[in-house]
Design a protein around this motif. Sequence first.
Motif, PDB file in Angstrom:
ATOM      1  N   LEU A 215       0.841  -1.202   0.000  1.00 27.38           N
ATOM      2  CA  LEU A 215       0.000   0.000   0.000  1.00 27.38           C
ATOM      3  C   LEU A 215       0.875   1.251   0.000  1.00 27.38           C
ATOM      4  O   LEU A 215       1.926   1.279   0.641  1.00 27.38           O
ATOM      5  CB  LEU A 215      -0.902   0.044   1.233  1.00 27.38           C
ATOM      6  N   LYS A 216       0.434   2.286  -0.676  1.00 31.19           N
ATOM      7  CA  LYS A 216       1.127   3.564  -0.684  1.00 31.19           C
ATOM      8  C   LYS A 216       0.485   4.434   0.396  1.00 31.19           C
ATOM      9  O   LYS A 216      -0.556   5.041   0.199  1.00 31.19           O
ATOM     10  CB  LYS A 216       1.002   4.204  -2.055  1.00 31.19           C
TER      11      LYS A 216
ATOM     12  N   LYS B 194      -1.007   8.081   0.257  1.00 29.80           N
ATOM     13  CA  LYS B 194      -2.298   8.368  -0.369  1.00 29.80           C
ATOM     14  C   LYS B 194      -3.423   8.553   0.633  1.00 29.80           C
ATOM     15  O   LYS B 194      -4.446   9.124   0.319  1.00 29.80           O
ATOM     16  CB  LYS B 194      -2.655   7.261  -1.365  1.00 29.80           C
ATOM     17  N   PHE B 195      -3.251   8.043   1.859  1.00 30.61           N
ATOM     18  CA  PHE B 195      -4.319   8.187   2.856  1.00 30.61           C
ATOM     19  C   PHE B 195      -3.834   8.735   4.196  1.00 30.61           C
ATOM     20  O   PHE B 195      -4.628   8.934   5.099  1.00 30.61           O
ATOM     21  CB  PHE B 195      -5.082   6.872   3.056  1.00 30.61           C
TER      22      PHE B 195
ATOM     23  N   GLU C 109     -10.567   7.328   2.341  1.00 25.93           N
ATOM     24  CA  GLU C 109      -9.578   7.069   1.295  1.00 25.93           C
ATOM     25  C   GLU C 109      -8.878   5.734   1.541  1.00 25.93           C
ATOM     26  O   GLU C 109      -8.613   4.984   0.598  1.00 25.93           O
ATOM     27  CB  GLU C 109      -8.561   8.212   1.229  1.00 25.93           C
ATOM     28  N   LEU C 110      -8.585   5.420   2.797  1.00 18.34           N
ATOM     29  CA  LEU C 110      -7.962   4.143   3.142  1.00 18.34           C
ATOM     30  C   LEU C 110      -8.827   2.978   2.656  1.00 18.34           C
ATOM     31  O   LEU C 110      -8.323   2.027   2.050  1.00 18.34           O
ATOM     32  CB  LEU C 110      -7.747   4.045   4.652  1.00 18.34           C
TER      33      LEU C 110
ATOM     34  N   ILE D 229      -8.696   2.731  -1.165  1.00 17.43           N
ATOM     35  CA  ILE D 229      -7.396   2.236  -1.620  1.00 17.43           C
ATOM     36  C   ILE D 229      -7.257   0.739  -1.347  1.00 17.43           C
ATOM     37  O   ILE D 229      -6.802  -0.017  -2.214  1.00 17.43           O
ATOM     38  CB  ILE D 229      -6.251   3.048  -0.974  1.00 17.43           C
TER      39      ILE D 229
ATOM     40  N   ASN E 247      -9.500  -1.159  -3.825  1.00 20.50           N
ATOM     41  CA  ASN E 247      -8.917  -1.181  -5.165  1.00 20.50           C
ATOM     42  C   ASN E 247      -7.673  -2.062  -5.215  1.00 20.50           C
ATOM     43  O   ASN E 247      -7.497  -2.845  -6.145  1.00 20.50           O
ATOM     44  CB  ASN E 247      -8.584   0.240  -5.634  1.00 20.50           C
ATOM     45  N   HIS E 248      -6.818  -1.928  -4.221  1.00 19.96           N
ATOM     46  CA  HIS E 248      -5.575  -2.695  -4.152  1.00 19.96           C
ATOM     47  C   HIS E 248      -5.864  -4.196  -4.070  1.00 19.96           C
ATOM     48  O   HIS E 248      -5.120  -5.018  -4.600  1.00 19.96           O
ATOM     49  CB  HIS E 248      -4.751  -2.229  -2.951  1.00 19.96           C
TER      50      HIS E 248
END
Length: 86
Positions: free
Chosen positions: A8-9, A12-13, A25-26, A29, A32-33
């Motif tokens: 995970l990046k 981004k969250f 957002e977490l 993400i 989607n991930h």
Amino acid sequence: MDLKFEGLKFGKFIDKNNLSIDIDELIIIIKNHSQKLSLDEQQIKQDLSDALCKVLGTLNATDVKTHIPHPQLSQIKKAIKVVHNN
């Protein structure tokens, strides 16, 4: 749920200025991930909120904020494991 957390990046969250986590957002993400686009974001948010309440020792889900300060990151990790294992 078979969610994937590896790779995970976090930028981004996580807000780098105050180290808060954007829970909405977490969830997006992670969904989607994990390629689990059909998962209900509101249900995940509720499950996560319930798990955080248990971890943080509060009975009121409204006490859990959408942006959580850095000192509670370890509690979030525990709560995600609780939700992930259900």
